[in-house]
Scaffold this motif. Structure first.
Motif, short mmCIF file in Angstrom:
data_model
loop_
_atom_site.label_atom_id
_atom_site.label_comp_id
_atom_site.label_asym_id
_atom_site.label_seq_id
_atom_site.Cartn_x
_atom_site.Cartn_y
_atom_site.Cartn_z
N SER A 155 7.80 3.93 -19.38
CA SER A 155 9.24 4.13 -19.27
C SER A 155 9.56 4.65 -17.87
O SER A 155 9.06 5.68 -17.44
CB SER A 155 9.71 5.13 -20.32
OG SER A 155 11.10 5.36 -20.19
N VAL A 156 10.38 3.91 -17.14
CA VAL A 156 10.81 4.28 -15.79
C VAL A 156 12.33 4.20 -15.77
O VAL A 156 12.95 3.60 -16.67
CB VAL A 156 10.20 3.35 -14.72
CG1 VAL A 156 8.67 3.52 -14.66
CG2 VAL A 156 10.56 1.90 -14.99
N GLU A 161 0.78 9.58 -12.88
CA GLU A 161 -0.01 10.37 -13.81
C GLU A 161 -1.08 9.55 -14.53
O GLU A 161 -2.04 10.10 -15.06
CB GLU A 161 0.89 11.06 -14.82
CG GLU A 161 1.70 10.13 -15.71
CD GLU A 161 2.60 10.89 -16.66
OE1 GLU A 161 2.06 11.47 -17.63
OE2 GLU A 161 3.82 10.91 -16.43
N HIS A 162 -0.96 8.22 -14.52
CA HIS A 162 -1.96 7.36 -15.17
C HIS A 162 -2.87 6.67 -14.14
O HIS A 162 -3.81 5.97 -14.52
CB HIS A 162 -1.28 6.28 -16.01
CG HIS A 162 -0.45 6.83 -17.12
ND1 HIS A 162 -0.99 7.28 -18.31
CD2 HIS A 162 0.89 6.99 -17.24
CE1 HIS A 162 -0.03 7.70 -19.11
NE2 HIS A 162 1.13 7.53 -18.48
N LEU A 163 -2.59 6.86 -12.85
CA LEU A 163 -3.27 6.09 -11.82
C LEU A 163 -4.77 6.39 -11.77
O LEU A 163 -5.58 5.48 -11.54
CB LEU A 163 -2.63 6.38 -10.46
CG LEU A 163 -2.91 5.38 -9.34
CD1 LEU A 163 -2.42 3.99 -9.72
CD2 LEU A 163 -2.25 5.84 -8.05
N ALA A 164 -5.15 7.64 -11.96
CA ALA A 164 -6.55 8.02 -11.83
C ALA A 164 -7.44 7.30 -12.85
O ALA A 164 -8.63 7.09 -12.60
CB ALA A 164 -6.69 9.53 -11.99
N TRP A 179 0.85 -1.20 0.00
CA TRP A 179 0.00 0.00 0.00
C TRP A 179 0.88 1.25 0.00
O TRP A 179 1.81 1.37 0.79
CB TRP A 179 -0.92 0.00 1.21
CG TRP A 179 -2.00 -1.03 1.12
CD1 TRP A 179 -2.01 -2.26 1.70
CD2 TRP A 179 -3.23 -0.91 0.39
NE1 TRP A 179 -3.16 -2.93 1.39
CE2 TRP A 179 -3.94 -2.13 0.58
CE3 TRP A 179 -3.80 0.09 -0.40
CZ2 TRP A 179 -5.20 -2.36 0.01
CZ3 TRP A 179 -5.05 -0.14 -0.96
CH2 TRP A 179 -5.73 -1.34 -0.77
N MET A 180 0.57 2.18 -0.90
CA MET A 180 1.39 3.38 -1.08
C MET A 180 0.48 4.60 -1.20
O MET A 180 -0.62 4.53 -1.76
CB MET A 180 2.25 3.26 -2.34
CG MET A 180 3.09 2.00 -2.41
SD MET A 180 3.84 1.77 -4.05
CE MET A 180 5.06 3.08 -4.05
N PRO A 224 6.01 6.57 -8.06
CA PRO A 224 6.80 7.27 -9.09
C PRO A 224 5.90 8.05 -10.05
O PRO A 224 4.81 7.59 -10.41
CB PRO A 224 7.53 6.13 -9.81
CG PRO A 224 7.58 5.02 -8.81
CD PRO A 224 6.32 5.13 -8.01
N ALA A 225 6.38 9.20 -10.49
CA ALA A 225 5.59 10.10 -11.34
C ALA A 225 5.07 9.44 -12.62
O ALA A 225 3.91 9.65 -12.98
CB ALA A 225 6.42 11.34 -11.68
#
Length: 268
Positions: free
Chosen positions: A198-199, A183-186, A171-172, A178-179
């Protein structure tokens, strides 16, 4: 009139019992009182009494060897004793200071309220598979679409954290994610897969396992840590006051704070 001798004899027995030796080391006694002072749990506990006395025996033997080696007369011993004395004085004084200027319950509560107010509101449970290149990531995505197990693919291919645990990140909060993923999490729903992204480590395939309101520990669970934090802050503020009142004179330009050492890649 035979009472007095009996009472006197009884007093001797009591005195002898109170000062009973648990052991002796080369003639040096270890008393029951010494053992209990070292470990209060040893009182009325024969096993703890024996184990604690055993530790004291070892300490006495080592002290005997240190004294025989002249350690008490060494510069290293005197310097250590001086430093320990300084630390003890500082510790005792700060304890006295905070007895006179205690951290109040209201201060602890106020700090706790600040923490709660700034705490993350939601947490996300993620797992990920990280591979070196995009083509490998695309193959893994294709396998996932065919119904392959995310956990098995992570264990087999992932170069990221916890591959044997299916790439579990736990759980985070948003601040920990990571950015490139955040940005795609929502747009993700539970159990949906995202990627490849790409990370810095390569290319990531991420699965959202769940989402929940963030939990905040109760005040009782964190009060001691908050009190320690406030104590450190007040100590720093008090030292600042002392330094402002003191006459501190640096010698030979020592007041200038040294610049941080350059890293290997810093030179040009």
């Amino acid at each position: 009139m035979r009472v007095k001798p009996v009472l006197f004899s009884l007093a001797l027995m009591i005195s002898a019992s109170a000062a009973a030796d648990v052991a002796t080391v080369d003639g040096q006694p270890i008393t029951e009182a010494q053992v209990i002072a070292a470990n209060p749990a040893a009182k009325n506990n024969p096993a703890a009494m024996h184990d604690t006395a055993d530790v004291l025996i070892n300490r006495i033997l080592l002290q005997q060897k240190a004294k025989a080696a002249g350690m008490e007369d060494s510069d290293a011993f005197r310097q250590t004793m001086a430093k320990d004395r300084e630390n003890l004085l500082i510790s005792l004084y700060l304890n006295q200071y905070f007895t006179q200027h205690p951290i109040t319950k209201a201060e602890i509560q106020a700090r706790y309220d600040e923490i709660v107010k700034s705490a993350p509101k939601r947490e996300y449970r993620l797992r990920e598979i990280i591979v070196a290149n995009d083509s490998d990531a695309q193959k893994i995505l294709a396998d996932l679409r065919k119904g392959a197990s995310f956990s098995n693919l992570a264990a087999t291919h992932s170069q990221g954290p916890n591959p044997v645990l299916g790439g579990e990140l736990g759980w985070m909060s948003k601040e920990q994610i990571p950015a490139p993923i955040l940005e795609h999490l929502a747009s993700l729903k539970p159990l949906e897969v995202l990627g490849p992204l790409s990370v810095p480590e390569g290319f990531a395939i991420v699965q959202l396992m769940g989402e929940r309101p963030a939990t905040v520990l109760p005040l009782t669970a964190v009060a001691a840590r908050i009190e320690e934090e406030l104590r450190n802050q007040k100590t720093a503020a008090y030292l600042k006051q002392l330094r402002e009142k003191a006459h501190i004179q640096w010698q030979n330009g020592a007041a200038a704070k040294p610049a941080p050492a350059a890293t290997a890649g810093g030179a040009s």
